[in-house]
Scaffold this motif. Structure first.
Motif, PDB file in Angstrom:
ATOM      1  N   SER A   1       0.861  -1.180   0.000  1.00 31.91           N
ATOM      2  CA  SER A   1       0.000   0.000   0.000  1.00 31.91           C
ATOM      3  C   SER A   1       0.896   1.228   0.000  1.00 31.91           C
TER       4      SER A   1
ATOM      5  N   HIS B   1      -4.478   2.253  -2.474  1.00 27.44           N
ATOM      6  CA  HIS B   1      -4.068   1.542  -3.673  1.00 27.44           C
ATOM      7  C   HIS B   1      -3.305   2.500  -4.596  1.00 27.44           C
TER       8      HIS B   1
ATOM      9  N   GLY C   1      -3.108  -2.134  -2.518  1.00 29.55           N
ATOM     10  CA  GLY C   1      -3.831  -1.346  -1.542  1.00 29.55           C
ATOM     11  C   GLY C   1      -4.273  -2.172  -0.350  1.00 29.55           C
TER      12      GLY C   1
ATOM     13  N   ARG D   1      -3.189  -6.214   3.074  1.00 30.16           N
ATOM     14  CA  ARG D   1      -2.616  -5.689   1.830  1.00 30.16           C
ATOM     15  C   ARG D   1      -2.774  -6.727   0.736  1.00 30.16           C
TER      16      ARG D   1
END
Length: 478
Positions: free
Chosen positions: A111, A392, A407, A425
């Motif tokens: 992320s 993201h 993300g 994640r």
């Protein structure tokens, strides 16, 4: 007329070829009579069939169109079955997951990274992965490239003086054939903060640290960065203790910088000044801010949008109009916006801070549009994200394809227990179209999807020349 004729010949050649060297046998599922316009009608079956922003043909009309095309195709029963997967109309505006051909070689879940898209590739830089029971905490000093034609990820090797410690929540954009990176932070967040501007030559994969002249931007992460002609605008951000909504104008040919806008007081909460991880968009020489977060953890709403006038150098607010049914979008940060239809942007993703559980929660999977002329929000009721995501990386290319990678997703063991929310994640890649593809792009995609092994595009490129594939398509393969 000449371009259309060339396109039809290319389509005809592509569909009539019986053998593509040793890689494709029985490649063509049907024959086409080029004189009866079946090509155009066949390609039309690929066009978006559920675009809620456009006038739609009925299901009966669509079925009739497909059947008319099939009647004119002299094909066997087996060939019809094989070709049907390519003839079923589908809504290309919907998000769908893109699965790389080699799923073993792809970026680690992350992320806080950023992305840009060129005609041929999606590029992502940086990112963060938290420590867990199985893996250590990581910051990614990595440049990954996803080639659209080959459906393949490549970890690129770079040279030069690039970012090292500030690899999350940086700002990134494309300028000509270079990738621009500004600011960012590392972990612990706020310990290392940057105001450096780096340029990566995408052809040579070479980094260069730029020396900004005159006024220096603040050291921040979570800033917005926009290119307009030869000017780079940097605005907002935080160093973890203070937040700002300053605006800096960097003239890229000379790298001279001017501080053209000052931080304003928020009308939503007068105690708040400054934002970070907002989204920004230039419309008619004005910069509009969408969402973002503040020092208290607030996620700013969308009822009043801050607007910076590049002519007068002043901030103001505009009041927007809600969707008549769904009201305003949920306030958020860590989201994405992109140009949509005329005078509009599209918005999706993001998170808001939940004070009861002291963590961020992904907003819903709704997709919104905003009309700058009407100052009005609208929801796209039939379209959603595959999964609500925030932090993201996302980018749009010139063909209007939006690509999102990675993300954070929120997961809960119990629907009614907010204390059981966890963060995960991901490394999934998703794609959607914001407009109808032209016929040549549809033909190219059909050709690629018909290949059982796309590595032949690399190993024997002369075959594409023999088939008469235009250079603008073959140049995308690398």
């Amino acid at each position: 007329m000449l371009e259309l004729t060339t396109l039809m010949i290319f389509t005809w050649l592509t569909l009539r070829v019986r053998y593509f060297h040793s890689y494709i046998q029985n490649f063509v599922f049907f024959d086409i009579d080029i004189n009866n316009n079946v090509i155009v009608r066949w390609l039309c079956s690929f066009v978006m069939t559920d675009d809620p922003t456009a006038n739609q043909k009925s299901a009966q009309q669509t079925a009739t169109l497909s059947m008319d095309g099939l009647i004119n195709l002299r094909q066997t029963k087996a060939g019809l079955c094989a070709a049907s997967a390519f003839l079923i109309p589908k809504n290309l505006m919907a998000f769908f997951e893109e699965i790389p051909i080699d799923s073993s070689d792809k970026p680690h879940p992350r992320s806080g990274h950023r992305a840009i898209a060129t005609e041929s590739d999606l590029w992502i830089w940086g990112g963060y992965y938290p420590a867990n029971d199985n893996q250590p905490e990581r910051m990614f000093q990595e440049l990954w490239r996803y080639n659209f034609a080959l459906r393949r990820w490549t970890l690129e090797t770079t040279t030069g003086d690039g970012p090292t410690l500030t690899l999350a929540s940086h700002s990134m954009c494309l300028f000509r054939n270079s990738l621009l990176v500004f600011g960012g932070t590392g972990f612990p967040f706020g310990q290392h903060v940057s105001n450096d501007l780096f340029v990566l030559d995408l052809k040579r994969r070479h980094w260069k640290r730029c020396r900004i002249l005159d006024e220096q931007p603040e050291q921040v992460y979570g800033a917005s960065m926009l290119v307009n002609d030869d000017h780079l605008y940097i605005l907002c951000g935080t160093n973890s203790w203070t937040y700002n909504s300053d605006v800096y104008d960097i003239h890229l040919p000379t790298l001279t910088c001017k501080h053209i806008g000052r931080t304003f007081d928020e009308i939503e909460d007068p105690s708040e000044t400054g934002r970070y991880r907002q989204e920004a968009y230039i419309y008619k020489n004005k910069i509009f801010l969408f969402g973002g977060g503040g020092v208290s953890g607030i996620s700013f709403s969308f009822e009043h949008l801050p607007v910076f006038d590049l002519t007068s150098g002043r901030w103001s607010f505009v009041q927007t109009n809600p969707d008549p049914i769904y009201n305003f979008p949920t306030g958020r940060k860590f989201h994405s916006i992109f140009p949509f239809h005329k005078n509009q942007i599209i918005m999706f993703g993001g998170a808001h801070f939940h004070h009861l559980i002291n963590r961020h929660i992904a907003v819903n999977n709704r997709i919104w549009t905003f009309d700058f002329e009407k100052l009005e929000w609208s929801i796209l009721p039939k379209l959603t994200m595959s999964r609500p995501t925030y932090f993201h990386a996302a980018a749009i290319n010139e063909r209007g394809e939006i690509w999102t990678h990675g993300g954070v997703v929120s997961e809960s063991r119990s629907i009614n227990d907010i204390n059981n929310y966890t963060e995960k994640r991901i490394t999934s890649l998703h794609k959607m179209h914001t407009r109808v593809q032209n016929l040549s792009e549809l033909t190219w995609n059909y050709f690629l999807n018909s290949l059982p092994d796309r590595t032949c595009l690399i190993t024997q490129p002369e075959l594409l020349v023999q088939l008469g594939v235009p250079p603008r398509f073959t140049e995308r393969i690398h």
